[in-house]
Each structure stands twice: as structure tokens, then as C-alpha cells.
Design an enzyme around this catalytic site. Sequence first.
Site, PDB file in Angstrom:
ATOM      1  CB  SER A 124      35.690  85.592 -34.017  1.00  0.00           C
ATOM      2  OG  SER A 124      34.375  85.071 -34.285  1.00  0.00           O
ATOM      3  CB  ALA A 125      31.462  85.533 -37.580  1.00  0.00           C
ATOM      4  CE1 TYR A 148      36.832  85.764 -28.512  1.00  0.00           C
ATOM      5  CE2 TYR A 148      34.971  86.236 -29.683  1.00  0.00           C
ATOM      6  CZ  TYR A 148      36.536  85.427 -29.460  1.00  0.00           C
ATOM      7  OH  TYR A 148      37.132  84.704 -30.996  1.00  0.00           O
ATOM      8  CE  LYS A 152      39.636  86.669 -31.445  1.00  0.00           C
ATOM      9  NZ  LYS A 152      40.940  85.545 -31.922  1.00  0.00           N
ATOM     10  CG  ASN A 178      28.606  80.213 -34.598  1.00  0.00           C
ATOM     11  OD1 ASN A 178      28.655  80.624 -35.749  1.00  0.00           O
ATOM     12  ND2 ASN A 178      28.090  79.517 -33.863  1.00  0.00           N
ATOM     13  CG  ASN A 197      30.477  80.390 -22.311  1.00  0.00           C
ATOM     14  OD1 ASN A 197      30.062  80.581 -20.991  1.00  0.00           O
ATOM     15  ND2 ASN A 197      31.903  80.333 -22.028  1.00  0.00           N
ATOM     16  NE  ARG A 291      24.093  83.947 -26.061  1.00  0.00           N
ATOM     17  CZ  ARG A 291      24.682  82.857 -26.679  1.00  0.00           C
ATOM     18  NH1 ARG A 291      25.337  82.407 -24.961  1.00  0.00           N
ATOM     19  NH2 ARG A 291      25.000  82.950 -27.688  1.00  0.00           N
ATOM     20  CG  ASP A 294      22.756  85.245 -28.919  1.00  0.00           C
ATOM     21  OD1 ASP A 294      24.154  85.607 -28.720  1.00  0.00           O
ATOM     22  OD2 ASP A 294      22.042  84.309 -28.445  1.00  0.00           O
TER      23      ASP A 294
HETATM   24  P1  NAD Z   1      41.070  77.135 -26.858  1.00  0.00           P
HETATM   25  O1  NAD Z   1      40.735  77.908 -25.719  1.00  0.00           O
HETATM   26  O2  NAD Z   1      40.429  75.826 -27.388  1.00  0.00           O
HETATM   27  O3  NAD Z   1      42.232  78.053 -27.889  1.00  0.00           O
HETATM   28  C1  NAD Z   1      42.801  78.628 -27.553  1.00  0.00           C
HETATM   29  C2  NAD Z   1      44.320  78.845 -26.848  1.00  0.00           C
HETATM   30  O4  NAD Z   1      44.780  79.240 -26.936  1.00  0.00           O
HETATM   31  C3  NAD Z   1      44.114  77.430 -26.003  1.00  0.00           C
HETATM   32  O5  NAD Z   1      45.073  76.441 -25.533  1.00  0.00           O
HETATM   33  C4  NAD Z   1      45.188  78.427 -24.436  1.00  0.00           C
HETATM   34  O6  NAD Z   1      45.885  78.045 -23.348  1.00  0.00           O
HETATM   35  C5  NAD Z   1      45.678  79.174 -25.801  1.00  0.00           C
HETATM   36  N1  NAD Z   1      46.080  80.597 -25.147  1.00  0.00           N
HETATM   37  C6  NAD Z   1      45.650  81.502 -23.969  1.00  0.00           C
HETATM   38  N2  NAD Z   1      46.195  82.489 -23.824  1.00  0.00           N
HETATM   39  C7  NAD Z   1      47.274  82.028 -24.412  1.00  0.00           C
HETATM   40  C8  NAD Z   1      48.264  83.180 -24.115  1.00  0.00           C
HETATM   41  N3  NAD Z   1      48.480  84.822 -23.971  1.00  0.00           N
HETATM   42  N4  NAD Z   1      49.969  82.633 -24.723  1.00  0.00           N
HETATM   43  C9  NAD Z   1      49.285  81.460 -24.821  1.00  0.00           C
HETATM   44  N5  NAD Z   1      48.292  80.348 -24.900  1.00  0.00           N
HETATM   45  C10 NAD Z   1      47.744  81.175 -24.823  1.00  0.00           C
HETATM   46  O7  NAD Z   1      39.714  78.370 -28.452  1.00  0.00           O
HETATM   47  P2  NAD Z   1      39.666  77.821 -29.423  1.00  0.00           P
HETATM   48  O8  NAD Z   1      37.981  77.378 -30.159  1.00  0.00           O
HETATM   49  O9  NAD Z   1      40.673  76.588 -30.153  1.00  0.00           O
HETATM   50  O10 NAD Z   1      39.772  78.918 -30.761  1.00  0.00           O
HETATM   51  C11 NAD Z   1      40.876  79.453 -30.995  1.00  0.00           C
HETATM   52  C12 NAD Z   1      40.795  80.501 -31.816  1.00  0.00           C
HETATM   53  O11 NAD Z   1      39.912  81.468 -32.348  1.00  0.00           O
HETATM   54  C13 NAD Z   1      41.357  81.975 -30.255  1.00  0.00           C
HETATM   55  O12 NAD Z   1      41.929  82.676 -31.218  1.00  0.00           O
HETATM   56  C14 NAD Z   1      39.079  82.073 -30.436  1.00  0.00           C
HETATM   57  O13 NAD Z   1      39.049  83.381 -29.939  1.00  0.00           O
HETATM   58  C15 NAD Z   1      39.103  81.607 -32.207  1.00  0.00           C
HETATM   59  N6  NAD Z   1      38.262  81.489 -32.362  1.00  0.00           N
HETATM   60  C16 NAD Z   1      36.856  80.398 -31.886  1.00  0.00           C
HETATM   61  C17 NAD Z   1      35.387  80.192 -32.290  1.00  0.00           C
HETATM   62  C18 NAD Z   1      35.190  80.043 -31.056  1.00  0.00           C
HETATM   63  O14 NAD Z   1      33.404  79.450 -31.713  1.00  0.00           O
HETATM   64  N7  NAD Z   1      35.315  77.722 -31.003  1.00  0.00           N
HETATM   65  C19 NAD Z   1      35.284  81.322 -32.832  1.00  0.00           C
HETATM   66  C20 NAD Z   1      35.976  81.926 -33.927  1.00  0.00           C
HETATM   67  C21 NAD Z   1      37.037  82.831 -33.509  1.00  0.00           C
HETATM   68  C1  WQD Z   2      24.366  79.778 -31.044  1.00  0.00           C
HETATM   69  C2  WQD Z   2      22.867  79.339 -30.590  1.00  0.00           C
HETATM   70  C3  WQD Z   2      22.271  81.008 -28.969  1.00  0.00           C
HETATM   71  C4  WQD Z   2      23.667  78.307 -25.640  1.00  0.00           C
HETATM   72  C5  WQD Z   2      29.496  82.601 -30.651  1.00  0.00           C
HETATM   73  C6  WQD Z   2      30.155  84.230 -30.451  1.00  0.00           C
HETATM   74  C7  WQD Z   2      31.365  84.279 -31.398  1.00  0.00           C
HETATM   75  C8  WQD Z   2      32.024  82.921 -32.169  1.00  0.00           C
HETATM   76  C9  WQD Z   2      31.499  82.374 -31.758  1.00  0.00           C
HETATM   77  C10 WQD Z   2      34.412  83.365 -31.058  1.00  0.00           C
HETATM   78  C11 WQD Z   2      22.865  81.481 -30.420  1.00  0.00           C
HETATM   79  C12 WQD Z   2      21.921  79.357 -29.218  1.00  0.00           C
HETATM   80  C13 WQD Z   2      23.331  79.493 -26.534  1.00  0.00           C
HETATM   81  C14 WQD Z   2      22.243  78.033 -25.466  1.00  0.00           C
HETATM   82  C15 WQD Z   2      21.182  78.542 -27.070  1.00  0.00           C
HETATM   83  N1  WQD Z   2      33.164  82.876 -31.221  1.00  0.00           N
HETATM   84  N2  WQD Z   2      22.342  79.702 -27.589  1.00  0.00           N
HETATM   85  N3  WQD Z   2      21.141  78.227 -25.781  1.00  0.00           N
HETATM   86  O1  WQD Z   2      26.536  83.153 -30.163  1.00  0.00           O
HETATM   87  O2  WQD Z   2      26.658  82.392 -32.367  1.00  0.00           O
HETATM   88  O3  WQD Z   2      28.701  83.208 -30.972  1.00  0.00           O
HETATM   89  O4  WQD Z   2      30.957  81.684 -30.578  1.00  0.00           O
HETATM   90  O5  WQD Z   2      35.020  84.077 -31.520  1.00  0.00           O
HETATM   91  O6  WQD Z   2      31.787  85.455 -31.072  1.00  0.00           O
HETATM   92  O7  WQD Z   2      29.328  84.995 -29.539  1.00  0.00           O
HETATM   93  O8  WQD Z   2      27.183  80.736 -31.042  1.00  0.00           O
HETATM   94  O9  WQD Z   2      26.994  78.658 -29.814  1.00  0.00           O
HETATM   95  O10 WQD Z   2      26.957  80.509 -28.187  1.00  0.00           O
HETATM   96  O11 WQD Z   2      24.921  79.985 -30.070  1.00  0.00           O
HETATM   97  O12 WQD Z   2      19.955  78.566 -27.620  1.00  0.00           O
HETATM   98  O13 WQD Z   2      22.969  77.879 -24.434  1.00  0.00           O
HETATM   99  O14 WQD Z   2      22.644  78.909 -30.278  1.00  0.00           O
HETATM  100  O15 WQD Z   2      21.466  81.671 -28.630  1.00  0.00           O
HETATM  101  O16 WQD Z   2      21.478  81.499 -31.290  1.00  0.00           O
HETATM  102  P1  WQD Z   2      27.185  82.219 -31.118  1.00  0.00           P
HETATM  103  P2  WQD Z   2      26.061  80.036 -29.543  1.00  0.00           P
END
Ligand code: NAD
Ligand code: WQD
Length: 336
Positions: A124-125, A148, A152, A178, A197, A291, A294
Amino acid sequence: MNLLITGGTGYIGSHTVVELLKLGHDVAIVDNLANSSTQVLPRIEQITGLSPRFIEADICDRAAMDKVFSENAIDAVIHFAGLKAVGESNDIPLSYYHNNVSGTVTLLEVMAEHKVKNIVFSSSATVYGENNQSPLVETMPTSATNPYGQTKLMIEHILFDLAKSDPEWSIACLRYFNPIGAHESGLIGENPNGIPNNLLPYVAQVAVGRLAQLQIFGDDYDTIDGTGVRDYIHVVDLALGHVKALESLDKIDGCQAINLGTGNGTSVLQIVEQFKQTAERDIPYQIAPRRAGDIATVFANAELANNLLGWQAERGLVEMITDTWRWQSQNPNGFE
Ligand code: NAD
Ligand code: WQD
């Protein structure tokens, strides 16, 4: 290729499974359904005409994972499984460390035992922390501001050490910016539990009438309009980035961190405005305090992915929001 996709019923995993099936890969999913449901499986089949094998299992369960590797021929793993809610990780850090870090170590140990040494990891970023100036480049120092993000970062360190210890490993740590949007069919998309969230699912639920109004966290940042700027990337572009990473694993020496972003920043107000136009709905909002944790601006330098993987994001903001809205309006209550 024979692929194991952990977390494959989740948001990014399900979109990646669709692209892999379309390309003729053999796909097995392992997911414990902690944050997803099997209802995504018939949707994947509806889109592709193909169904992945689904195994309900926890990556922390060594015996179950050993069985998965014994019973399935696997060439490579894409490892999405993990918990991902930043706020929740402050409340239950041990669950995050156990699930994400210990779970990954268990997965890697079982992989090594079965001589499967190719893995693409969902980083993740967030690992860029709060002290780097965007555009963020892979060589910048990393840090984390919450459990979290720590998980990562720890997993990245584990993967780097593993690759250093044994040259047979090929590892891509994909640092997502994102992810938003949904498959163009409107059949699969992001389906958060409870109050979202992240910005886009929140805005989408306001537009569809499930939530009353958006809180915009801060309008006094040093950005184009005072609201936070992020690098939103279409989930299908992200999925295709995984395909390219898999195809490029043999070119990767050891473990390589790679940004998956567009290189463009968009503010919260720009998102709200575009959503209003696309959905033709009002999006009531209120300016709320910033928040905690952020930062003003986060966007990628996306050159490495282009040079190393031959990948770049193709879908623009209008398509991202159109697809988010199609998914949300066709499935106002998610998969239920
Ligand atoms: P998601 O929650 O939709 O998918 C994650 C999946 O993993 C879910 O289906 C969950 O049931 C499964 N899971 C969790 N713990 C498990 C375990 N112990 N064993 C088996 N399965 C398990 O999330 P997503 O948005 O699809 O994210 C996928 C990956 O990408 C995650 O690792 C997340 O941290 C990473 N990521 C997501 C974002 C984002 O903003 N969505 C950004 C950066 C990184
Ligand atoms: C985006 C922008 C908020 C909700 C998070 C995790 C990051 C990655 C992606 C997994 C920001 C604003 C948000 C709201 C708002 N996940 N906002 N009202 O914070 O960039 O990243 O998700 O790895 O680790 O931190 O994404 O979608 O939460 O927020 O104003 O109700 O929207 O302040 O500027 P973020 P976000």
C-alpha cells in the site's frame, strides 16, 4: 498458469480473478470470508463464463494451507488476504499483526515447503508514511503511522529478507494508491461492512440514499481547493497491474516494490462534483475537522510500473465514478 489467490472474494481480489480467468489462467481462491461473501462467485461466473475453485480457509491455518498446496498445482500466489481498516487497526492491533503478518509468514512457510516461490503481494502507498513529498517514488524512505500500515511495512521487510536469503524467490510488492470503481458490468464492486471508512463508498452510499451526508475531513489543506488530494485508480486497472506483475515475475530480481497509481491527484471536492454530475444526484456534505493521520496530498510516480511491467492505468476519473455508480445503484445493498 496455476494460481492461488488469497483474499480472492474481496474487492480487489475478485476483480483480479475476473481478469485472470479471462486470460485462461487456472484460479483457486482461498478466503476466510472475514470481509467478503461467496455471493461474489456466481457474479464472477456470470462475467467470465468460468468459475474459480473456492476454498474457505484462513491463511493463518497452517494445516489448511498445507492441504491447499498439496491438493492444487500452484505456480504462483497473489496474496490479497488481510485486514485493511486503518481506524480498526488502532483498536485491535493484535488482530492486525496476527492476521496480516503472522498469516503471511504462515503462507510463505507453506509456499517454501511446496517449492512455490513466486508471489505478488498487496502492499500500500501507506508505507510512504507522512514525511515524503508526492510524487512518491519507490526508493523513498518508508514508515507507518498506524498498525495497519505497520503490517504492510513489516511484510515488505519480511519479503525483502526472504528474497535476499534465497534467490529462487521472485516477489512483487505492489503499492496500491486509492483503488475505486467497479467492473463495467456492475456485477461486482466494493461492498464494505457497516459505515464505509473510505471516501468513494461513502459518497456512493450518500448518493444512493443509504447515508445522509458526507463529512469532508478538512478544507484548509494546502491543495487546489483545501481538501485532501489522492491518486484514485480504477480497480480494473489495478487488477491488470497484477496480471502484468505475474507475467513479469521472472524479470524481477529478488523482491521489488512497485507503485500502482495513475500519477494524478484529485481532491475530495473534485470527486464530489464529478459524482454529482455522473449520478445526477445531490451529494450533501459538511466540512468537518481534519481526520487524524491524514496528509494533504498523496500521488504516485508511476514510471517504474510502466518501465518494468509495461503497465499504466488507462481509465480516467469519469470512468471510475461511472463504474462506481453503476455498481452502487444496481446493488444498493451490496451483494445482499
Ligand atoms: P477486502 O477486505 O475486500 O479483501 C480482502 C479479503 O481477504 C477479504 O475477502 C477477506 O475476507 C480476506 N481475508 C482477510 N483475512 C484473511 C485470512 N486470515 N485468511 C483468508 N482470507 C482473509 O480488501 P481489498 O480492498 O480487496 O484489499 C485487498 C488487499 O489490498 C488487502 O491486503 C489490503 O490491505 C490491500 N490494499 C487495499 C487498498 C484499498 O484501499 N482497498 C489499498 C492498498 C492496499
Ligand atoms: C481519501 C480522502 C480523506 C472519507 C486509505 C488508507 C490507505 C489505503 C487507501 C489501504 C482523504 C477524505 C474520506 C470521508 C473524507 N488503504 N475523506 N470523508 O485515507 O487516502 O487511504 O485507503 O492500504 O492505507 O489510509 O483514503 O478514502 O479514506 O480518504 O473527506 O468520509 O477523502 O480525508 O483526503 P486514504 P480514504
